[in-house]
Structure formats: structure tokens, C-alpha cells
Design a protein around this motif. Structure first.
Motif, PDB file in Angstrom:
ATOM      1  N   GLU A 103       0.816  -1.211   0.000  1.00 33.00           N
ATOM      2  CA  GLU A 103       0.000   0.000   0.000  1.00 33.00           C
ATOM      3  C   GLU A 103       0.847   1.257   0.000  1.00 33.00           C
ATOM      4  O   GLU A 103       1.862   1.341   0.679  1.00 33.00           O
ATOM      5  CB  GLU A 103      -0.916   0.028   1.230  1.00 33.00           C
ATOM      6  N   ARG A 104       0.405   2.235  -0.754  1.00 35.49           N
ATOM      7  CA  ARG A 104       1.061   3.540  -0.744  1.00 35.49           C
ATOM      8  C   ARG A 104       0.322   4.454   0.233  1.00 35.49           C
ATOM      9  O   ARG A 104      -0.905   4.574   0.176  1.00 35.49           O
ATOM     10  CB  ARG A 104       1.053   4.161  -2.150  1.00 35.49           C
ATOM     11  N   GLN A 105       1.073   5.080   1.092  1.00 38.72           N
ATOM     12  CA  GLN A 105       0.492   5.967   2.103  1.00 38.72           C
ATOM     13  C   GLN A 105       1.000   7.390   1.930  1.00 38.72           C
ATOM     14  O   GLN A 105       2.178   7.612   1.640  1.00 38.72           O
ATOM     15  CB  GLN A 105       0.837   5.473   3.511  1.00 38.72           C
ATOM     16  N   LEU A 106       0.105   8.361   2.101  1.00 39.36           N
ATOM     17  CA  LEU A 106       0.453   9.771   2.157  1.00 39.36           C
ATOM     18  C   LEU A 106       0.181  10.250   3.577  1.00 39.36           C
ATOM     19  O   LEU A 106      -0.948  10.133   4.062  1.00 39.36           O
ATOM     20  CB  LEU A 106      -0.379  10.581   1.159  1.00 39.36           C
ATOM     21  N   PRO A 107       1.200  10.752   4.282  1.00 40.70           N
ATOM     22  CA  PRO A 107       1.005  11.132   5.686  1.00 40.70           C
ATOM     23  C   PRO A 107       0.133  12.368   5.847  1.00 40.70           C
ATOM     24  O   PRO A 107      -0.045  13.162   4.918  1.00 40.70           O
ATOM     25  CB  PRO A 107       2.435  11.393   6.167  1.00 40.70           C
ATOM     26  N   PHE A 108      -0.392  12.531   7.057  1.00 40.58           N
ATOM     27  CA  PHE A 108      -1.198  13.690   7.423  1.00 40.58           C
ATOM     28  C   PHE A 108      -1.169  13.789   8.948  1.00 40.58           C
ATOM     29  O   PHE A 108      -0.836  12.808   9.637  1.00 40.58           O
ATOM     30  CB  PHE A 108      -2.638  13.551   6.911  1.00 40.58           C
ATOM     31  N   PRO A 109      -1.473  14.937   9.520  1.00 40.00           N
ATOM     32  CA  PRO A 109      -1.425  15.083  10.971  1.00 40.00           C
ATOM     33  C   PRO A 109      -2.307  14.057  11.682  1.00 40.00           C
ATOM     34  O   PRO A 109      -3.482  13.903  11.358  1.00 40.00           O
ATOM     35  CB  PRO A 109      -1.953  16.510  11.199  1.00 40.00           C
ATOM     36  N   GLY A 110      -1.712  13.307  12.599  1.00 35.94           N
ATOM     37  CA  GLY A 110      -2.444  12.327  13.383  1.00 35.94           C
ATOM     38  C   GLY A 110      -2.459  10.930  12.809  1.00 35.94           C
ATOM     39  O   GLY A 110      -3.081  10.035  13.397  1.00 35.94           O
ATOM     40  N   TRP A 111      -1.762  10.704  11.718  1.00 35.36           N
ATOM     41  CA  TRP A 111      -1.853   9.390  11.065  1.00 35.36           C
ATOM     42  C   TRP A 111      -1.147   8.287  11.848  1.00 35.36           C
ATOM     43  O   TRP A 111      -1.315   7.114  11.531  1.00 35.36           O
ATOM     44  CB  TRP A 111      -1.338   9.454   9.630  1.00 35.36           C
ATOM     45  N   THR A 112      -0.400   8.642  12.892  1.00 32.15           N
ATOM     46  CA  THR A 112       0.263   7.628  13.709  1.00 32.15           C
ATOM     47  C   THR A 112      -0.571   7.200  14.915  1.00 32.15           C
ATOM     48  O   THR A 112      -0.136   6.350  15.696  1.00 32.15           O
ATOM     49  CB  THR A 112       1.623   8.152  14.204  1.00 32.15           C
ATOM     50  N   LEU A 113      -1.754   7.767  15.087  1.00 36.56           N
ATOM     51  CA  LEU A 113      -2.606   7.387  16.217  1.00 36.56           C
ATOM     52  C   LEU A 113      -3.091   5.937  16.075  1.00 36.56           C
ATOM     53  O   LEU A 113      -3.383   5.484  14.960  1.00 36.56           O
ATOM     54  CB  LEU A 113      -3.826   8.301  16.295  1.00 36.56           C
ATOM     55  N   PRO A 114      -3.198   5.210  17.190  1.00 39.56           N
ATOM     56  CA  PRO A 114      -3.828   3.886  17.131  1.00 39.56           C
ATOM     57  C   PRO A 114      -5.246   4.004  16.583  1.00 39.56           C
ATOM     58  O   PRO A 114      -5.996   4.904  16.947  1.00 39.56           O
ATOM     59  CB  PRO A 114      -3.831   3.442  18.600  1.00 39.56           C
ATOM     60  N   GLY A 115      -5.589   3.098  15.704  1.00 39.84           N
ATOM     61  CA  GLY A 115      -6.890   3.145  15.044  1.00 39.84           C
ATOM     62  C   GLY A 115      -6.794   3.568  13.596  1.00 39.84           C
ATOM     63  O   GLY A 115      -7.762   3.400  12.840  1.00 39.84           O
ATOM     64  N   VAL A 116      -5.635   4.113  13.191  1.00 39.76           N
ATOM     65  CA  VAL A 116      -5.401   4.417  11.778  1.00 39.76           C
ATOM     66  C   VAL A 116      -4.710   3.210  11.153  1.00 39.76           C
ATOM     67  O   VAL A 116      -3.622   2.819  11.584  1.00 39.76           O
ATOM     68  CB  VAL A 116      -4.529   5.676  11.604  1.00 39.76           C
ATOM     69  N   VAL A 117      -5.344   2.612  10.172  1.00 39.16           N
ATOM     70  CA  VAL A 117      -4.785   1.429   9.497  1.00 39.16           C
ATOM     71  C   VAL A 117      -4.853   1.645   7.992  1.00 39.16           C
ATOM     72  O   VAL A 117      -5.587   2.514   7.506  1.00 39.16           O
ATOM     73  CB  VAL A 117      -5.556   0.150   9.877  1.00 39.16           C
ATOM     74  N   GLY A 118      -4.086   0.884   7.253  1.00 41.50           N
ATOM     75  CA  GLY A 118      -4.180   0.927   5.808  1.00 41.50           C
ATOM     76  C   GLY A 118      -5.523   0.390   5.348  1.00 41.50           C
ATOM     77  O   GLY A 118      -6.119  -0.478   5.995  1.00 41.50           O
ATOM     78  N   ALA A 119      -6.004   0.899   4.220  1.00 36.83           N
ATOM     79  CA  ALA A 119      -7.274   0.397   3.692  1.00 36.83           C
ATOM     80  C   ALA A 119      -7.159  -1.090   3.370  1.00 36.83           C
ATOM     81  O   ALA A 119      -8.026  -1.888   3.727  1.00 36.83           O
ATOM     82  CB  ALA A 119      -7.671   1.194   2.452  1.00 36.83           C
ATOM     83  N   GLY A 120      -6.077  -1.466   2.711  1.00 35.57           N
ATOM     84  CA  GLY A 120      -5.850  -2.878   2.449  1.00 35.57           C
ATOM     85  C   GLY A 120      -5.615  -3.657   3.722  1.00 35.57           C
ATOM     86  O   GLY A 120      -5.989  -4.832   3.825  1.00 35.57           O
ATOM     87  N   GLY A 121      -4.990  -3.006   4.711  1.00 38.29           N
ATOM     88  CA  GLY A 121      -4.774  -3.660   5.993  1.00 38.29           C
ATOM     89  C   GLY A 121      -6.075  -3.972   6.703  1.00 38.29           C
ATOM     90  O   GLY A 121      -6.226  -5.046   7.313  1.00 38.29           O
ATOM     91  N   ALA A 122      -7.030  -3.045   6.635  1.00 43.44           N
ATOM     92  CA  ALA A 122      -8.340  -3.301   7.240  1.00 43.44           C
ATOM     93  C   ALA A 122      -9.030  -4.477   6.568  1.00 43.44           C
ATOM     94  O   ALA A 122      -9.645  -5.323   7.230  1.00 43.44           O
ATOM     95  CB  ALA A 122      -9.211  -2.042   7.128  1.00 43.44           C
ATOM     96  N   VAL A 130      -7.181   3.959   5.504  1.00 43.80           N
ATOM     97  CA  VAL A 130      -6.740   4.929   4.507  1.00 43.80           C
ATOM     98  C   VAL A 130      -5.658   4.334   3.617  1.00 43.80           C
ATOM     99  O   VAL A 130      -4.798   3.581   4.077  1.00 43.80           O
ATOM    100  CB  VAL A 130      -6.228   6.219   5.190  1.00 43.80           C
ATOM    101  N   GLY A 131      -5.705   4.669   2.340  1.00 44.59           N
ATOM    102  CA  GLY A 131      -4.686   4.215   1.398  1.00 44.59           C
ATOM    103  C   GLY A 131      -4.812   4.966   0.089  1.00 44.59           C
ATOM    104  O   GLY A 131      -5.916   5.336  -0.320  1.00 44.59           O
ATOM    105  N   HIS A 132      -3.692   5.218  -0.552  1.00 41.89           N
ATOM    106  CA  HIS A 132      -3.683   5.952  -1.814  1.00 41.89           C
ATOM    107  C   HIS A 132      -3.113   5.080  -2.929  1.00 41.89           C
ATOM    108  O   HIS A 132      -2.133   5.429  -3.589  1.00 41.89           O
ATOM    109  CB  HIS A 132      -2.888   7.248  -1.668  1.00 41.89           C
ATOM    110  N   GLY A 133      -3.715   3.931  -3.104  1.00 36.88           N
ATOM    111  CA  GLY A 133      -3.288   3.031  -4.154  1.00 36.88           C
ATOM    112  C   GLY A 133      -2.206   2.071  -3.699  1.00 36.88           C
ATOM    113  O   GLY A 133      -1.880   1.982  -2.512  1.00 36.88           O
ATOM    114  N   LEU A 134      -1.654   1.358  -4.653  1.00 42.26           N
ATOM    115  CA  LEU A 134      -0.656   0.333  -4.394  1.00 42.26           C
ATOM    116  C   LEU A 134       0.604   0.630  -5.186  1.00 42.26           C
ATOM    117  O   LEU A 134       0.554   1.264  -6.245  1.00 42.26           O
ATOM    118  CB  LEU A 134      -1.185  -1.050  -4.766  1.00 42.26           C
TER     119      LEU A 134
END
Length: 509
Positions: free
Chosen positions: A150-169, A294-298
């Protein structure tokens, strides 16, 4: 199986997803001895992840699209003589000199050509390679079917528990029958979001919204690709109907630009984007949730290939894929590739490319054309689906302005805790003009993931503020190790033959 334990296999297939399975069983049915290596304990890859038998899932196929195609590949594998090596983390492929016999050509047995040079596939075993048992599998040809990440684009708060990759979910649901939360926002870009949202909703999660940074009207600019792939429209309609049924709202041209919470996700801010993906001021709205997928493609996983020197090509969505010939061959003789390594395109395309590669390898090793009619049919199918994949990639490519939602305090490299501010400082104050220099000055990309999570952001930030920049992956690097390797595995390279194919641990088949 090889004629004897010391003989190399005809083909080593790396990856047991759709492409790898199709390639392995096709080659085996054409008379080749095949070893199939994969890091997972079971076949299917990321797309066909499914629960272990111990979980007792009654209908695992309910969470999958086109499950009968995978089930048929699995049946063919069980009937074949393919040696399936599960739990094998391949860290390198190297070329060996002659195996001491069979150099030149040997008549008989279909006039197979025996070649002096063989490939050595190096792996370590265990759930995550931690056991460190070194394995070396030798083969006359290699098929790379390593998939994507998965390709990820960071944003404020993306390291909080509960944020997972879309494919990961989706993987959590498919393999463990668990959800990352009860109220889950799905965000990012790409058609995967629709599939993830409909799966989560069907499994009982409340999905208040799907947040898509691009739009879907742009597909109308590719009428030929749509007309040639009507099943894609059917898939979109199925997912759309599921979202309507579960009352999931779809917001396009928007992005999650901040996550709120203390110990875990409590809410997200969704902001409208302009055509360049820059946040539009005053449009932010909060959505309460306890998880974000969240995920921005592969991005194609091609480390093994680039280490061998295989040629690459840029894709329409800014990632790097392998440059392949008409028969799925790479620029390195004796190495083929199929599936997402050549560009993201889905399971159906991967199966077609895997079968084409398996057929081509058989023809190459036997030194004569084989099943020409079938090859032409597979090439037409591949080209048709690859055309749609390229259109899809162009429609969901990240635009230049997404870095505007990064504050200086936003972590970009999670492994080394490097913030956007530190990277910007390296560019503006220290003169860094590329991702490699940023890496040397800040350690961004030097952590466990080796830049898979932060590579896109580092490249974009290195391009400089205010310039026209495009979200692209870092240039393909030639690294000697595709996965972490214990020193004991490297020490075993001094052994004259390594582990023989018939004694490698973890063989399922």
C-alpha cells in the motif's frame, strides 16, 4: 520434481498470489518441475487472504470477489507436483555458475535445453523470518510474482492507534474476521476504497463515509478501456449498490487532512480539495469515528527484480513497475514477472499474466513454440485489462498539492520519527534537492520499512515548496536484501550447496 535432489528445478515462482499460482500450475501441467515460495502460510496472496482453518470460518468465500477462480487454482495446485514452500521469506535471487553437469544441450525429454547457469533463490523461514533457517532453492528460470504494498500519504495524526491501511483493514477482516473499529471512515484514493467500505459494512461495521481524493467522472475520458472491460463497470455497480444499501456516503474531491484523539482515533477532519489536491480553506468538517482505513493506491513490490538489474518503467500513477516484454519476460534473461510487479491491475489480470508467463517459460526451456493460439489469446486478454489498469492509475494519481496538508510537526518517516519540518529544513537550509540527500541528512527512509511508508512524501517534499511537483515513488534502488535477514543466513552462503530443494523446511506440497 527435479530428477534428483541435487538437480535444480525448472522454475522457481516467488509469490503464491493469483499470478504466482497461475504461473506455477501452468508450468507444472506443461511438464516443468516447479518450486513455489511464499512468505504466507497459505496460498492466495493479499487479494485472497482467508482465515486459517483453526478459526472455523463457515463461508470464507463470502468476503471475496471471484472466489471460484482462486478455488480452481488451488485445486490445480493440489493435483500438481508443484513443491509449495510456505513461510519462506525470499531476500535475494542470485545467479550461479554451472551446476556441474548438463551444460550444453541434451536431446530427448522434449528436447529440453540444459543450461549451465542456474538461479539461486535465497530465503529465511518462519512466520516473519525470525526463525532464520536459511534455504536456497536452485532453478533454471525464475518467475517474480511478488505483488504490491500500500502507498500511504502522511497527514497530521496518522500515527494514532486506530489508523490502518485500507488494504490492511480488509486483510484483518479476510484473514482474522476482525474489524479495526466499530465506526470506520474509509479514505484515500483508488477503487480499492469501494471494495473495502462495502466489505466492512457487510461485516457489521458502521461506515459513515468513503472519502475519495480524486473523482470518478474522469473515467469517461477512457471510453475504449471501459468498453473493452464491461466487467469493471459491473464490479463498480455492485460496490455502489452495497454502499447505498448500508447508507454509506461517498465524498469525492476530499481528503482526511487530520485525525483527532488522544489514546486512539476519536474523529477525523475531512476537507475539500482543489484539482491539484490542495485543501480548500474553510471546508473542513469533522466526522466522529473510532478507526480510519486509509490508502492511496498500491506500489509494485520489485526489490528482488531491481537487485537483479531488471529494467523498470514509470506508471501513470507515479509508481515504478517492471518493464516487461510480450511474454512477461524482464530485461534479464531467465527472469519473468507477472501480476502487480508489472503495474497494478487486479487479480484477473494477474491470473492471465501468470498463465502467460508459465507457458512462455515452458516454451523457453524446451526451446520451441508451444500453444501459440493460447499465448495469443492470453496476450489479448492481458492487453485489454492492462489498458483499463493504466486508465485507472491515471484517474487516481496523487496530484501535486497534497503536501500542503502536512504541518511541520507531522511525522513523515514513522520508523525514524522524522517530521515534515525536518525534511523541509533539509531542503531549504541544507540544500537537499532529492530524496537520497534527504535520506542522508534526516534518516527518512532508513527504518524497518525501508521507505515503503514515507518514500512518496520524501520525494515530494524534496522537490521543493511552491514548485510543480508530482507524487512519485523514489527511483528504483538496487538493494541486496529485499527483507530483513539474520547474519546466520548470510553465513550459510559459504556452504557449497545450501539447503536442497527436497529437504527445505515448511513444504506443504
Amino acid at each position: 520434481m527435479p530428477a534428483s535432489a541435487s538437480d535444480p528445478y525448472d522454475l522457481a515462482v516467488i509469490g503464491a498470489g493469483s499470478a504466482g499460482l497461475a504461473g506455477a500450475v501452468t508450468a507444472a501441467e506443461l511438464g516443468l518441475s516447479v518450486a513455489l515460495l511464499d512468505s504466507s502460510p497459505q496460498t492466495g496472496g493479499q487479494f485472497y487472504r482467508h482465515p486459517a482453518q483453526a478459526i472455523g470460518a463457515v463461508r470464507p468465500e463470502a468476503l471475496h470477489h471471484d472466489w471460484p477462480a482462486f478455488a480452481e487454482l488451488r485445486r490445480r495446485l493440489e493435483r500438481s507436483e508443484v513443491r509449495h514452500l510456505s513461510g519462506h521469506h525470499v531476500w535475494a535471487v542470485t545467479k550461479e555458475n554451472g551446476d556441474g553437469k548438463g551444460n550444453g544441450e541434451r536431446k530427448g525429454d522434449g528436447e529440453r535445453k540444459e543450461r549451465g547457469d542456474v538461479w539461486a533463490v535465497h530465503a529465511v523461514t518462519g512466520a516473519d523470518g525470525a526463525e532464520g533457517q536459511p534455504v536456497r532453492v536452485r532453478a533454471r528460470a525464475v518467475l517474480l510474482a511478488t505483488g504490491a504494498y500500500e502507498r500511504q500519504l502522511p497527514f497530521p495524526g496518522w500515527t494514532l492507534p486506530g489508523v490502518v491501511g485500507a488494504g490492511g483493514a480488509q486483510a484483518m477482516l479476510k484473514s482474522g474476521l476482525v474489524l479495526p473499529g466499530k465506526r470506520i471512515v474509509v479514505a484515500g484514493s483508488g477503487p480499492l476504497l469501494l471494495a473495502v467500505a462495502s466489505s466492512l459494512a457487510a461485516a457489521g461495521a458502521q461506515v459513515p463515509a468513503v472519502i475519495e481524493a480524486s473523482g470518478y467522472l474522469g473515467y469517461a475520458r477512457h471510453p475504449r478501456a471501459l468498453a473493452a472491460n464491461p466487467q469493471k463497470l459491473v464490479e463498480a455497480a455492485v460496490h455502489g449498490a452495497a454502499l447505498l444499501r448500508h447508507r454509506v456516503r461517498l465524498r469525492t474531491r476530499s481528503a482526511v487532512t487530520e485525525v483527532h484523539g488522544t489514546d486512539r482515533v476519536e474523529a477525523v477532519t475531512v476537507t475539500r480539495l482543489d484539482r491539484d489536491w490542495r485543501p480548500v480553506r474553510g471546508t473542513g468538517r469533522r466526522i466522529a469515528c473510532d478507526a480510519l482505513a486509509v490508502g492511496h493506491g498500491l506500489a509494485p513490490q520489485i526489490e528482488l527484480a531491481t537487485a537483479l538489474g531488471c529494467a523498470t518503467r514509470p506508471t501513470a500513477d507515479g509508481t515504478t513497475a517492471l518493464a516487461l516484454g510480450g511474454l512477461q519476460e524482464t530485461s534479464v534473461p531467465g527472469v519473468w514477472a507477472a501480476g502487480e510487479t508489472g503495474g497494478i491491475g487486479g487479480a484477473q489480470l494477474a491470473r492471465a499474466e501468470g498463465e502467460l508467463a508459465g507457458t512462455a517459460v515452458a516454451a523457453g526451456l524446451y526451446g520451441r513454440p508451444y500453444r501459440e493460439g493460447r499465448i495469443r489469446a492470453l496476450q489479448r486478454r492481458r492487453d485489454r485489462m492492462r489498458g483499463f489498469a493504466e486508465a485507472m492509475a491515471a484517474r487516481h494519481a496523487p496530484a501535486a498539492g497534497w503536501t500542503d496538508w502536512l504541518t511541520d510537526a507531522t511525522d513523515v518517516c514513522r520508523c525514524e520519527e522524522v517530521t515534515a519540518g525536518r525534511i523541509r529544513e533539509a531542503v531549504t537550509d541544507l540544500g537537499a534537492s532529492d530524496a537520497h540527500t534527504v535520506k542522508l541528512l534526516t534518516r527518512a527512509g532508513m527504518g524497518w520499512c525501508q521507505g515503503r511508508m514515507c518514500g512518496t512524501a520524501a520525494v515530494c517534499l524534496a522537490a521543493g515548496e511552491g514548485q510543480l511537483r508530482r507524487a512519485v515513488e523514489p527511483p528504483a534502488e538496487r538493494r541486496p536484501f529485499a527483507v530483513p535477514v539474520p547474519l546466520s543466513a548470510l553465513a550459510s552462503l559459504d556452504e557449497p550447496t545450501g539447503t536442497r530443494p527436497d529437504t527445505a523446511p515448511g513444504t506443504d506440497h
